[in-house]
Design an enzyme around this catalytic site. Structure first.
Site, PDB file in Angstrom:
ATOM      1  N   GLU A 434       0.841  -1.191   0.000  1.00  7.36           N
ATOM      2  CA  GLU A 434       0.000   0.000   0.000  1.00  7.36           C
ATOM      3  C   GLU A 434       0.881   1.247   0.000  1.00  7.36           C
ATOM      4  O   GLU A 434       1.670   1.456   0.919  1.00  7.36           O
ATOM      5  CB  GLU A 434      -0.873  -0.044   1.259  1.00  7.36           C
ATOM      6  CG  GLU A 434      -1.588   1.234   1.585  1.00  7.36           C
ATOM      7  CD  GLU A 434      -2.295   1.151   2.951  1.00  7.36           C
ATOM      8  OE1 GLU A 434      -2.252   0.084   3.599  1.00  7.36           O
ATOM      9  OE2 GLU A 434      -2.882   2.168   3.340  1.00  7.36           O
ATOM     10  N   ASP A 507      -1.085  -1.364   5.686  1.00 13.29           N
ATOM     11  CA  ASP A 507      -0.920  -0.827   7.037  1.00 13.29           C
ATOM     12  C   ASP A 507      -1.882  -1.496   8.021  1.00 13.29           C
ATOM     13  O   ASP A 507      -2.944  -1.958   7.641  1.00 13.29           O
ATOM     14  CB  ASP A 507      -1.201   0.688   7.043  1.00 13.29           C
ATOM     15  CG  ASP A 507      -0.097   1.464   6.358  1.00 13.29           C
ATOM     16  OD1 ASP A 507       0.993   0.879   6.153  1.00 13.29           O
ATOM     17  OD2 ASP A 507      -0.322   2.639   6.006  1.00 13.29           O
ATOM     18  N   ASP A 509      -4.065  -0.402   9.905  1.00 13.51           N
ATOM     19  CA  ASP A 509      -5.100   0.537  10.341  1.00 13.51           C
ATOM     20  C   ASP A 509      -6.359   0.316   9.501  1.00 13.51           C
ATOM     21  O   ASP A 509      -6.420  -0.598   8.679  1.00 13.51           O
ATOM     22  CB  ASP A 509      -4.590   1.985  10.249  1.00 13.51           C
ATOM     23  CG  ASP A 509      -4.206   2.362   8.820  1.00 13.51           C
ATOM     24  OD1 ASP A 509      -4.466   1.556   7.895  1.00 13.51           O
ATOM     25  OD2 ASP A 509      -3.644   3.457   8.632  1.00 13.51           O
ATOM     26  N   ASP A 511      -7.752   2.056   7.059  1.00 15.44           N
ATOM     27  CA  ASP A 511      -7.545   2.167   5.613  1.00 15.44           C
ATOM     28  C   ASP A 511      -6.860   0.927   5.053  1.00 15.44           C
ATOM     29  O   ASP A 511      -7.230   0.417   4.000  1.00 15.44           O
ATOM     30  CB  ASP A 511      -6.672   3.383   5.291  1.00 15.44           C
ATOM     31  CG  ASP A 511      -7.518   4.636   5.128  1.00 15.44           C
ATOM     32  OD1 ASP A 511      -8.765   4.503   5.196  1.00 15.44           O
ATOM     33  OD2 ASP A 511      -6.937   5.722   4.947  1.00 15.44           O
TER      34      ASP A 511
END
Ligand code: 0RA
Length: 668
Positions: A434, A507, A509, A511
């Site tokens: 990403e 990641d 998180d 997103d």
């Protein structure tokens, strides 16, 4: 066996002991090579034990002898399956000189000796018999209600502890079988049953067998769900399309032809993907086969002649093809076959040729009738198929125009791909990363010999909501298709795949998990066999780095962090206060704080790690841990993706709240 036991069995004959020895050998073979009988000794094989027993209860149901099954995951790690079938016979088995029950529980494939009239499952891993469950259990108890009595027998590691005993006289004329077993910890990698996994299979069975009620209980999680679907397959397709906009009332076809019972339900939705689930004797046939072929040709033929007869195709230039009739189609096909032949790589492809004509003939007859009785449904279906044909035509024209630029036709590798130097796919890995900054770290940190990096920008297209033409216009998706090199959709060809492992590295998180879901959705919809080949992995970057002096550790979750801190004599409570003091906000990308000389860094993005750290913690095959993505249950995975990626926001929220754990674990 002790002399005492021998006496209890009251046989005394040499023949008996000889037989018994061969029996022990049979179950020993199962214990020696469990994977041969149940597939593997991981979670999948573990749950196969439950499925094996339930399959026997369902067999009783198919014969009309059982309509109620209760599956309980007990607090002590055991599982019980209780049914109201006829009960396993307990009388003396003449040939074996002991109770029939003991024979069923200790002889491989003993079920066959009883000449059951049902649809026996001979392929794959199914129908291996309850004796396999017994062999792989540290303890097992069976209780039989039959002939007005309650019988019981216990086993350890497949061996009877004592002969069958009568433990009670029944007040009511009940019958049934209850099996409680504790899987053998020395055989299975894990012996913890997962409620979600059990529930998914039981739900599938309840849809496929509408006369049965299945209750599934998890005592430690306080879960208790009763599954009973009067509407059978009709309700099944509605469940699969739960978050989609369905265009008409469900088409339901039921009948029997040449001794093959066939049940089909299907409907069209406003999306573009095809989702056809096929079953033979309640087993999901992933690879399709003759029943699927029969359905497809019956559908194409009947809809084509219906459209012609009713003058529904105004534009003479358009001809509808099989693909047009399957865009936005959700279908479930269930057939019962007496002697199924299973073929294919995973033995999940039906080979019996008589089934093709049986299904095709029934679809031709009954669908034509249905359309005549429901002209408005017929019109809606043909309109949908015409739109698919138009889109297909437009896509073809676009392809012709930009032949050389198209990701499908050109083998040009995308510019941002940092390829590896060796070319043997079995030893190559592709990291899909990403963002460019993490991509940069990964490029520097990798072993360039066998690891390739493809950075993707931001969120890729949600393919659940887009036509194939749109999907193919998307740059990120084109890069991905080109890098993998194996095509897409029906043209996808495993053997051209340039990498053996495809690793999603996003990641830790919200997103990141969204991007991961988008990627998985794309791969699931357009390169499904990657899942069957177990090629997809999810990288596990650490969440924390804990450092004191020269000593450095990484933690992948809060619990691990706390246990490392404990060794440094820092308590979890102190870490909590540390957080509060710093007022860590969601937006903040990272944080670092010091307690008693220990530095705790929290990583929010991959980009924060330097190349060496990324290699050491996440990419180095010697030290990394990765999650392998596998499909436990095809129907539930379909429902998972449509719910996660579909339009229905309310539904999605409810789903995520209910399944938060499930989704987080990526058990798709
Ligand atoms: C052998 C013969 C019969 C039934 C069964 C086995 C049987 C096995 C299981 C396992 C779980 N539930 C079960 N229910 C039945 C036939 C019985 C008869 O002919 O009466």
């Amino acid at each position: 066996m002790s002399a005492e036991d021998q006496e209890l069995l009251n046989t005394g004959s040499d023949e008996y002991s000889a037989k018994n020895i061969s029996v022990l050998k049979g179950l020993e073979a199962v214990r020696k090579r469990p994977a041969m009988y149940i597939g593997d000794v991981g979670t999948r094989g573990l749950h196969h034990l439950i499925n094996e027993v339930v399959d026997n209860s369902i067999d009783e149901a198919l014969g009309g002898h059982c309509d109620n099954i209760i599956v309980i995951l007990h607090k002590d790690g055991s599982c019980s399956i209780d049914d109201n079938g006829r009960g396993i016979p307990v009388d003396l088995h003449a040939e074996e000189n002991r109770s029939a029950l003991e024979v069923v529980m200790t002889v491989l494939h003993a079920g066959g000796k009883f000449d059951k009239q049902n649809y026996k499952v001979s392929g794959g891993l199914h129908g291996v018999g309850v004796s396999v469950v017994n062999a792989l259990s540290e303890s097992l108890q069976v209780e039989i209600k039959r002939d007005g009595k309650l019988y019981s027998q216990n086993y350890t590691f497949g061996d009877p502890v004592a002969p069958v005993q009568v433990v009670a006289t029944l007040k009511k004329p009940e019958t049934g079988t209850k099996i409680i077993f504790t899987p053998d910890k020395t055989i299975f990698r894990t012996t913890k049953f997962k409620y979600e996994t059990v529930l998914a299979r039981m739900r599938e069975l309840a849809y496929l067998n509408k006369f049965v009620t299945i209750r599934v209980i998890d005592e430690s999680e306080n879960e208790d769900i009763t599954l009973h679907f009067k509407g059978g397959l009709t309700e099944f397709v509605k469940y699969l399309d739960e978050s989609r906009e369905v265009l008409h009332k469900t088409v339901y076809i039921e009948g029997e032809k040449d001794d093959v019972p066939v049940e089909i339900a299907f409907q069209y939705n406003s999306d573009f993907s095809e989702a056809i689930f096929t079953y033979v004797n309640n087993i999901n046939t992933h690879e399709g086969g003759t029943h699927l072929v029969g359905f497809k040709s019956g559908l194409t033929r009947t809809l084509n002649s219906y459209a012609a007869k009713n003058n529904l195709i105004k534009d003479q230039k358009i001809t509808l093809t099989g693909d047009d009739f399957r865009e936005g189609l959700t279908a479930v096909i269930s057939v019962k076959v007496r002697e199924p032949q299973f073929e294919g790589q995973t033995k999940t492809k039906l080979g019996n040729s008589e089934v093709k004509s049986a299904v095709e003939t029934l679809v031709n007859e009954k669908l034509a009738l249905f359309l005549e009785e429901n002209p408005s449904v017929g019109k809606k279906i043909i309109e949908k198929c015409l739109r698919a044909a138009e889109a297909r035509e437009a896509a073809r024209r676009a392809r012709d125009l930009s032949r050389r630029k198209n990701a499908m036709d050109s083998f040009d590798l995308p510019g941002k791909l940092a390829d590896c130097s060796i070319t043997d796919p079995d030893h190559c890995e592709l990291f899909i990363v990403e963002g460019d900054s993490a991509g940069g770290s990964a490029k520097q940190g990798r072993n360039r010999r066998f690891q390739a990096i493809l950075p993707l920008k931001g969120k890729i297209l949600n393919v659940e909501k887009a036509k194939l033409t749109k999907v193919l216009e998307n740059n990120e998706i084109r890069s991905l298709i080109a890098a993998l090199g194996a095509g897409i959709g029906s043209d996808f060809n495993d053997t051209k795949l340039r990498y053996g492992k495809i690793i999603l590295m996003t990641d830790a998180d919200v997103d990141g998990s969204h991007i991961r879901t988008l990627l998985l959705t794309f791969l699931y919809r357009h390169m499904k066999s990657l899942f069957d080949g177990n090629r997809i992995y999810i990288a596990q970057p650490p969440l924390y780095r804990i450092k004191k002096g020269k000593e450095e550790h990484y933690a992948f979750d809060d619990a691990e962090r706390d246990s490392i801190l404990k060794r440094f004599k820092v308590s979890a409570a102190e870490v909590q206060t540390g957080h509060d003091a710093e007022e860590l906000t969601e937006e903040e990308s990272s944080s670092e704080h010091k307690i008693k000389g220990v530095t705790i860094s929290r990583y929010k993005g991959l980009g924060e790690m330097n190349p060496e750290q990324l290699w050491q913690t996440t990419m180095n095959p010697e030290t990394r841990t990765m999650l392998q993505v596998s499909i436990e249950n095809a129907a539930d995975t379909e429902n998972l993706f449509t719910t996660l990626m579909g339009d229905n926001v309310e539904q999605r929220r409810a789903f995520i709240e209910k399944h938060a754990k499930y989704v987080k674990n990526l058990d798709v």
